[in-house]
Design an enzyme around this catalytic site. Structure first.
Site, PDB file in Angstrom:
ATOM      1  N   TRP A 102     -54.412  28.217 -15.718  1.00 18.58           N
ATOM      2  CA  TRP A 102     -54.714  28.852 -17.009  1.00 18.58           C
ATOM      3  C   TRP A 102     -53.863  30.078 -17.273  1.00 18.58           C
ATOM      4  CZ3 TRP A 102     -57.966  33.469 -17.660  1.00 18.58           C
ATOM      5  CH2 TRP A 102     -58.287  33.719 -19.006  1.00 18.58           C
ATOM      6  N   TYR A 103     -53.436  30.794 -16.228  1.00 19.59           N
ATOM      7  CA  TYR A 103     -52.626  31.989 -16.438  1.00 19.59           C
ATOM      8  C   TYR A 103     -51.324  31.616 -17.148  1.00 19.59           C
ATOM      9  CZ  TYR A 103     -55.559  34.062 -12.711  1.00 19.59           C
ATOM     10  OH  TYR A 103     -56.595  34.504 -11.933  1.00 19.59           O
ATOM     11  N   SER A 104     -51.076  32.263 -18.263  1.00 19.11           N
ATOM     12  CA  SER A 104     -49.873  31.981 -19.067  1.00 19.11           C
ATOM     13  C   SER A 104     -49.756  30.499 -19.400  1.00 19.11           C
ATOM     14  CB  SER A 104     -48.600  32.478 -18.367  1.00 19.11           C
ATOM     15  OG  SER A 104     -48.603  33.889 -18.266  1.00 19.11           O
TER      16      SER A 104
END
Length: 331
Positions: A58-60
């Site tokens: 999910w990060y970036s």
């Protein structure tokens, strides 16, 4: 940097884990570093002996895994790295592209492996508890990733202790792979996991990783102003008791001749609740403070002084991620 067994497994990890939410794409969040600015921090972490790195799909929106994973693999041999990534949060507008269904887990692990550029993940972590998917479906799907050789160990994050215990119980009943790690928020302003989660993990021999040791930056500077707060968590901290604890952190820091961040980090790293702190860094200096804090030993009187103002709060979990953990017994 020292190294230690990870719970009751054969895995060995560095004393610190580098959390990499701040690396990937500034188009995702304005405070996130793009690739060119991320590389020096990753290199410095390796130079300082850190071998444990925490990512998430999910990060970036996937870019984090590409930037962190691929650059680490260019700088170090795969067998020297302990790579963790996570699954749960939405990756697109598709309603199937989220959660802990068998379909989403099967798709997500393959995408993460491709983005990172590796054949396996050392630690695959569910980012939260999925109230919409049967536990049996999730645990069987996670077990399938291990059987396929795509994942070595399983972890979980940010849920109630009863939910974590239930998931492990289901895995044990069916002979599936259990969780060997719990990743939870833990700092001087948020200690609710000391009540149920940490004793459960200690009893079961489950390794604990802790994030946000500086309370989203609230404990990093005088006045309790967050340094680089994630927008989901900006409202978690900031009442009168939090400010008093921050004042005490500053008082100890001045007496010791170090920064507030050193003291807040040393409190987590030196906790009797054994844990591997996950530290974020958007500058090399942030990483240096975390490493230096490992050698700062707070005496019992200092720890008691820092802990005294604390009071019970709501437990942070995926069902109330936007609500500040209020005091249960004000005053």
């Amino acid at each position: 940097m020292d190294y230690q067994p990870f719970g009751q497994t054969g895995l060995t990890v560095s004393q610190l884990c580098l959390g990499t939410m701040s690396m990937g794409s500034s188009a995702w969040k304005g405070w996130v570093l793009d690739e060119a600015a991320s590389i020096p921090i990753l290199r410095h972490a390796l130079d300082r002996g850190i071998t444990f790195f925490d990512m998430a799909d999910w990060y970036s929106t996937g870019r984090n895994e590409e930037v962190v994973g691929r650059n680490l693999l260019r700088m170090s041999g795969r067998d020297r790295l302990v790579l963790a990534t996570k699954v749960f949060y939405p990756m697109s507008e598709d309603p199937r592209d989220r959660g802990l269904s068998a379909q989403h887990i099967a798709t997500s692990i393959d995408r993460s492996l491709a983005r990172i550029g590796t054949d396996y993940i050392d630690l695959y972590v569910i980012h939260a508890f999925d109230t919409d998917t049967p536990v049996e479906e999730t645990m069987e799907a996670l077990h399938a990733t291990v059987r396929a050789g795509k994942v070595r160990y399983l972890g979980a994050s940010t849920m109630y202790a009863w939910q974590f215990a239930k998931m492990n119980h289901v895995a044990q009943l069916h002979g599936w792979t259990p969780f060997i790690n719990m990743q939870c928020q833990y700092n001087l302003l948020y200690r609710e996991e000391e009540r149920e989660m940490l004793p459960y993990c200690r009893d079961q021999g489950i390794a604990v990783t802790t994030f946000s040791p500086l309370a989203r930056g609230f404990l990093a500077r005088e006045g309790g102003t967050p340094r680089t707060a994630h927008d989901l968590y900006q409202e978690f901290y900031g009442d009168d008791i939090d400010r008093e604890i921050a004042r005490r952190v500053r008082e100890v820091a001045v007496r010791r001749g170090v920064t507030m961040a050193h003291v807040a980090m040393a409190w987590v790293a030196g906790s009797p609740n054994s844990n591997v702190p996950i530290v974020g860094a958007s500058k090399i200096s942030h990483l240096e403070v975390a490493v230096e804090a490992l050698d700062l030993r707070l005496d019992p009187a200092e720890r008691a002084f820092l802990e005294a103002p604390y009071r019970p709060r709501d437990v942070i979990n995926d069902q109330n991620p936007l609500r500040r953990p209020r005091a249960l017994h004000p005053g």
